[in-house]
Scaffold this active site. Structure first.
Site, PDB file in Angstrom:
ATOM      1  N   TYR A  66     -12.913  -1.631  10.059  1.00 24.09           N
ATOM      2  CA  TYR A  66     -13.507  -1.562   8.711  1.00 24.09           C
ATOM      3  C   TYR A  66     -15.026  -1.762   8.769  1.00 24.09           C
ATOM      4  CZ  TYR A  66      -8.655  -2.475   7.206  1.00 24.09           C
ATOM      5  OH  TYR A  66      -7.289  -2.448   7.031  1.00 24.09           O
ATOM      6  N   LEU A 205      -0.420  -1.409  -3.833  1.00 24.44           N
ATOM      7  CA  LEU A 205      -0.408  -0.753  -5.144  1.00 24.44           C
ATOM      8  C   LEU A 205      -0.344   0.768  -5.004  1.00 24.44           C
ATOM      9  CD1 LEU A 205      -3.257  -2.977  -6.586  1.00 24.44           C
ATOM     10  CD2 LEU A 205      -0.874  -3.029  -7.366  1.00 24.44           C
ATOM     11  N   ILE A 243      -1.719  -7.775   0.303  1.00 26.38           N
ATOM     12  CA  ILE A 243      -3.178  -7.900   0.465  1.00 26.38           C
ATOM     13  C   ILE A 243      -3.886  -6.867  -0.412  1.00 26.38           C
ATOM     14  CG2 ILE A 243      -3.359  -9.039   2.714  1.00 26.38           C
ATOM     15  CD1 ILE A 243      -3.300  -6.236   4.018  1.00 26.38           C
ATOM     16  N   LYS A 245      -6.503  -4.932  -2.675  1.00 24.52           N
ATOM     17  CA  LYS A 245      -7.972  -4.871  -2.664  1.00 24.52           C
ATOM     18  C   LYS A 245      -8.457  -4.487  -4.055  1.00 24.52           C
ATOM     19  CE  LYS A 245     -11.443  -1.789  -2.846  1.00 24.52           C
ATOM     20  NZ  LYS A 245     -11.512  -0.580  -3.690  1.00 24.52           N
ATOM     21  N   SER A 246      -9.465  -5.171  -4.535  1.00 23.21           N
ATOM     22  CA  SER A 246     -10.146  -4.714  -5.753  1.00 23.21           C
ATOM     23  C   SER A 246     -11.605  -5.099  -5.677  1.00 23.21           C
ATOM     24  CB  SER A 246      -9.522  -5.335  -7.015  1.00 23.21           C
ATOM     25  OG  SER A 246     -10.246  -4.870  -8.146  1.00 23.21           O
ATOM     26  N   ARG A 251      -9.544  -7.910 -11.910  1.00 25.87           N
ATOM     27  CA  ARG A 251      -8.360  -7.438 -11.181  1.00 25.87           C
ATOM     28  C   ARG A 251      -8.036  -8.352 -10.007  1.00 25.87           C
ATOM     29  NH1 ARG A 251      -9.121  -0.918 -10.674  1.00 25.87           N
ATOM     30  NH2 ARG A 251      -8.254  -0.342 -12.698  1.00 25.87           N
ATOM     31  N   ASN A 255      -4.401  -9.986  -9.783  1.00 26.87           N
ATOM     32  CA  ASN A 255      -3.594  -9.746  -8.587  1.00 26.87           C
ATOM     33  C   ASN A 255      -3.141 -11.054  -7.946  1.00 26.87           C
ATOM     34  OD1 ASN A 255      -4.030  -7.048  -9.059  1.00 26.87           O
ATOM     35  ND2 ASN A 255      -5.516  -6.759  -7.408  1.00 26.87           N
TER      36      ASN A 255
HETATM   37  N1  LIG Z   1      -3.164  -1.970   8.576  1.00 31.72           N
HETATM   38  C1  LIG Z   1      -3.573  -0.825   8.065  1.00 31.72           C
HETATM   39  O1  LIG Z   1      -3.530   0.243   8.723  1.00 31.72           O
HETATM   40  C2  LIG Z   1      -4.106  -0.809   6.660  1.00 31.72           C
HETATM   41  C3  LIG Z   1      -4.260   0.419   6.005  1.00 31.72           C
HETATM   42  C4  LIG Z   1      -4.734   0.411   4.686  1.00 31.72           C
HETATM   43  C5  LIG Z   1      -5.034  -0.802   4.067  1.00 31.72           C
HETATM   44  N2  LIG Z   1      -4.904  -1.983   4.743  1.00 31.72           N
HETATM   45  C6  LIG Z   1      -5.239  -3.291   4.100  1.00 31.72           C
HETATM   46  O2  LIG Z   1      -4.565  -3.357   2.840  1.00 31.72           O
HETATM   47  C7  LIG Z   1      -5.520  -3.609   1.821  1.00 31.72           C
HETATM   48  C8  LIG Z   1      -5.076  -3.014   0.491  1.00 31.72           C
HETATM   49  O3  LIG Z   1      -4.774  -1.636   0.638  1.00 31.72           O
HETATM   50  P1  LIG Z   1      -5.619  -0.484  -0.065  1.00 31.72           P
HETATM   51  O4  LIG Z   1      -6.999  -0.958  -0.324  1.00 31.72           O
HETATM   52  O5  LIG Z   1      -5.424   0.720   0.774  1.00 31.72           O
HETATM   53  O6  LIG Z   1      -4.827  -0.178  -1.391  1.00 31.72           O
HETATM   54  P2  LIG Z   1      -4.290  -0.969  -2.668  1.00 31.72           P
HETATM   55  O7  LIG Z   1      -4.617  -2.427  -2.605  1.00 31.72           O
HETATM   56  O8  LIG Z   1      -2.883  -0.552  -2.850  1.00 31.72           O
HETATM   57  O9  LIG Z   1      -5.073  -0.286  -3.839  1.00 31.72           O
HETATM   58  C9  LIG Z   1      -6.441  -0.474  -4.030  1.00 31.72           C
HETATM   59  C10 LIG Z   1      -6.807   0.397  -5.233  1.00 31.72           C
HETATM   60  O10 LIG Z   1      -6.116  -0.085  -6.388  1.00 31.72           O
HETATM   61  C11 LIG Z   1      -7.062  -0.469  -7.382  1.00 31.72           C
HETATM   62  N3  LIG Z   1      -6.560  -1.733  -7.960  1.00 31.72           N
HETATM   63  C12 LIG Z   1      -6.629  -2.970  -7.436  1.00 31.72           C
HETATM   64  N4  LIG Z   1      -6.037  -3.868  -8.237  1.00 31.72           N
HETATM   65  C13 LIG Z   1      -5.578  -3.174  -9.319  1.00 31.72           C
HETATM   66  C14 LIG Z   1      -4.886  -3.546 -10.483  1.00 31.72           C
HETATM   67  N5  LIG Z   1      -4.526  -4.812 -10.718  1.00 31.72           N
HETATM   68  N6  LIG Z   1      -4.574  -2.573 -11.370  1.00 31.72           N
HETATM   69  C15 LIG Z   1      -4.930  -1.291 -11.136  1.00 31.72           C
HETATM   70  N7  LIG Z   1      -5.582  -0.864 -10.053  1.00 31.72           N
HETATM   71  C16 LIG Z   1      -5.909  -1.809  -9.141  1.00 31.72           C
HETATM   72  C17 LIG Z   1      -8.383  -0.640  -6.682  1.00 31.72           C
HETATM   73  O11 LIG Z   1      -9.448  -0.269  -7.507  1.00 31.72           O
HETATM   74  P3  LIG Z   1     -10.724  -1.239  -7.785  1.00 31.72           P
HETATM   75  O12 LIG Z   1     -11.258  -1.686  -6.457  1.00 31.72           O
HETATM   76  O13 LIG Z   1     -11.654  -0.331  -8.515  1.00 31.72           O
HETATM   77  O14 LIG Z   1     -10.185  -2.368  -8.615  1.00 31.72           O
HETATM   78  C18 LIG Z   1      -8.260   0.355  -5.521  1.00 31.72           C
HETATM   79  O15 LIG Z   1      -8.628   1.659  -5.969  1.00 31.72           O
HETATM   80  C19 LIG Z   1      -6.804  -3.002   2.388  1.00 31.72           C
HETATM   81  O16 LIG Z   1      -7.945  -3.419   1.698  1.00 31.72           O
HETATM   82  C20 LIG Z   1      -6.723  -3.445   3.822  1.00 31.72           C
HETATM   83  O17 LIG Z   1      -7.146  -4.794   3.932  1.00 31.72           O
HETATM   84  C21 LIG Z   1      -4.415  -1.993   6.018  1.00 31.72           C
END
Ligand SMILES: NC(=O)c1ccc[n+]([C@@H]2O[C@H](COP(=O)([O-])OP(=O)(O)OC[C@H]3O[C@@H](n4cnc5c(N)ncnc54)[C@H](OP(=O)(O)O)[C@@H]3O)[C@@H](O)[C@H]2O)c1
Length: 311
Positions: A66, A205, A243, A245-246, A251, A255
């Site tokens: 990252y 999410l 985990i 992310k926002s 949010r 969360n």
């Molecule tokens: N191990 C791996 O290969 C891998 C791969 C992907 C991710 N990850 C980890 O998992 C974490 C989370 O996954 P992700 O970032 O891919 O996706 P996620 O957490 O499923 O979704 C993040 C998205 O949802 C929005 N969001 C956040 N909270 C919300 C809520 N309460 N209501 C509506 N929308 C909301 C965020 O927008 P805003 O920011 O605008 O609020 C962002 O666009 C990553 O940050 C990383 O640490 C690991």
């Protein structure tokens, strides 16, 4: 595990995530709701992590790939929280291999500014390189040396888990994998459960998209909470670590609240068995938002891998 509270903010009431006990050698407790930092640009990461810590997050998820470990470390140093909150980071594909993993681990530890990394994951199995078994042995050695509390894996399918268990005799305590309502991986989750491996849901999410589905919207209306909270409560009630992310403080807060059950103050709630089952039923094996771990070989410095002779 009570990892303390931020100095000046001890006076404020902070949210607190429940903890899960892992099946590692020392039955380590991990905060069930952590803060994800993927795709937060490096220049915004320190601020976002400081905000998350202030709200009450005690678990931060980052990765060498990252390119924001330094800024996560800056936030930990600025708040005096280094060594006091759970930090997970991950080994890049190009750093797989017994010796290379140890070098990469030291670099992550330096950037994060901690002596011990709470959880260190092999980011992808990267089976094309054929190094993930020896890499797993390197992580177990680092654990035995006291440098990692919990070694784990990410994006491992049953075939990869089976291989490292057979090779090392030890299953990881955690597999961080893509799980969200429309891609909830029942087969992989069942395999993990049978082997005592906790599932940590990434993209919990579904990148914010799965919250629009009917059962999620219906449960949100029934409980007077947001759709995002319904999805995160579905995960935590079913025993997964999450985990989300926002970039937005409100949010981030909602969360973290979603990890709380009905007995808690601060707006906790429980989904009914029927609501949980309706969300489970959204599963579509083709609705993944991330790559297929069986074939994922690119990214994470493909050029580096070439230079190192890995591929
Ligand atoms: N191990 C791996 O290969 C891998 C791969 C992907 C991710 N990850 C980890 O998992 C974490 C989370 O996954 P992700 O970032 O891919 O996706 P996620 O957490 O499923 O979704 C993040 C998205 O949802 C929005 N969001 C956040 N909270 C919300 C809520 N309460 N209501 C509506 N929308 C909301 C965020 O927008 P805003 O920011 O605008 O609020 C962002 O666009 C990553 O940050 C990383 O640490 C690991």
């Amino acid at each position: 595990m009570n990892r303390g509270i931020m100095g000046e903010q001890t006076q404020q009431s902070q949210l607190q995530s429940p903890e899960l006990t892992l099946n590692d050698k020392t039955c380590t407790a991990i905060p069930q709701v952590g803060f994800g930092t993927f795709q937060i640009p490096p220049e915004d990461t320190q601020r976002a992590v400081e905000e998350a810590l202030e709200i009450g997050y005690r678990h931060i998820d980052t990765a060498a790939a990252y390119y924001n470990e330094q800024q996560v470390g800056d936030a930990l140093r600025a708040t005096g929280m280094a060594g006091k909150v759970w930090v997970t980071t991950k080994l890049r594909n190009c750093d797989q291999g017994y010796d290379a993993a140890r070098v990469a681990f030291d670099e992550s530890r330096r950037k994060l500014g901690v002596d011990v990394i709470d959880m260190y994951l092999i980011h992808w199995p990267f089976p094309a390189a054929g190094f993930y078994e020896e890499t797993w042995r390197a992580l177990l050695r680092l654990r035995d040396e006291g440098a990692i509390r919990v070694p784990g894996v990410s994006n491992f399918l049953p075939e990869h888990l089976r291989a490292i268990i057979e090779d090392s005799g030890e299953a990881p305590a955690v597999n961080q994998v893509e799980v969200h309502p429309r891609f909830n991986q029942p087969g992989l989750r069942a395999y993990c459960k049978a082997h005592g491996i906790a599932v940590e849901a990434y993209s919990p999410l579904g990148h914010g998209k799965d919250i629009m589905s009917d059962p999620v919207q219906a449960a949100a209306a029934a409980h007077g909470v947001t759709a995002g909270q319904v999805v995160l409560r579905w995960h935590t009630q079913e025993g997964r670590i999450v985990i989300p992310k926002s970039k937005h403080v409100e949010r981030m807060r909602e969360n973290l609240v979603a990890g709380l059950g009905a007995g808690a103050a601060e707006g906790g709630f429980d989904l009914t068995p029927a609501e949980l089952a309706a969300i489970d039923a959204l599963d579509d094996p083709h609705a993944n938002v991330s790559a297929d771990p069986a074939t994922f070989t690119h990214s994470q410095s493909w050029a580096d891998q070439h230079v190192r002779g890995n591929i």
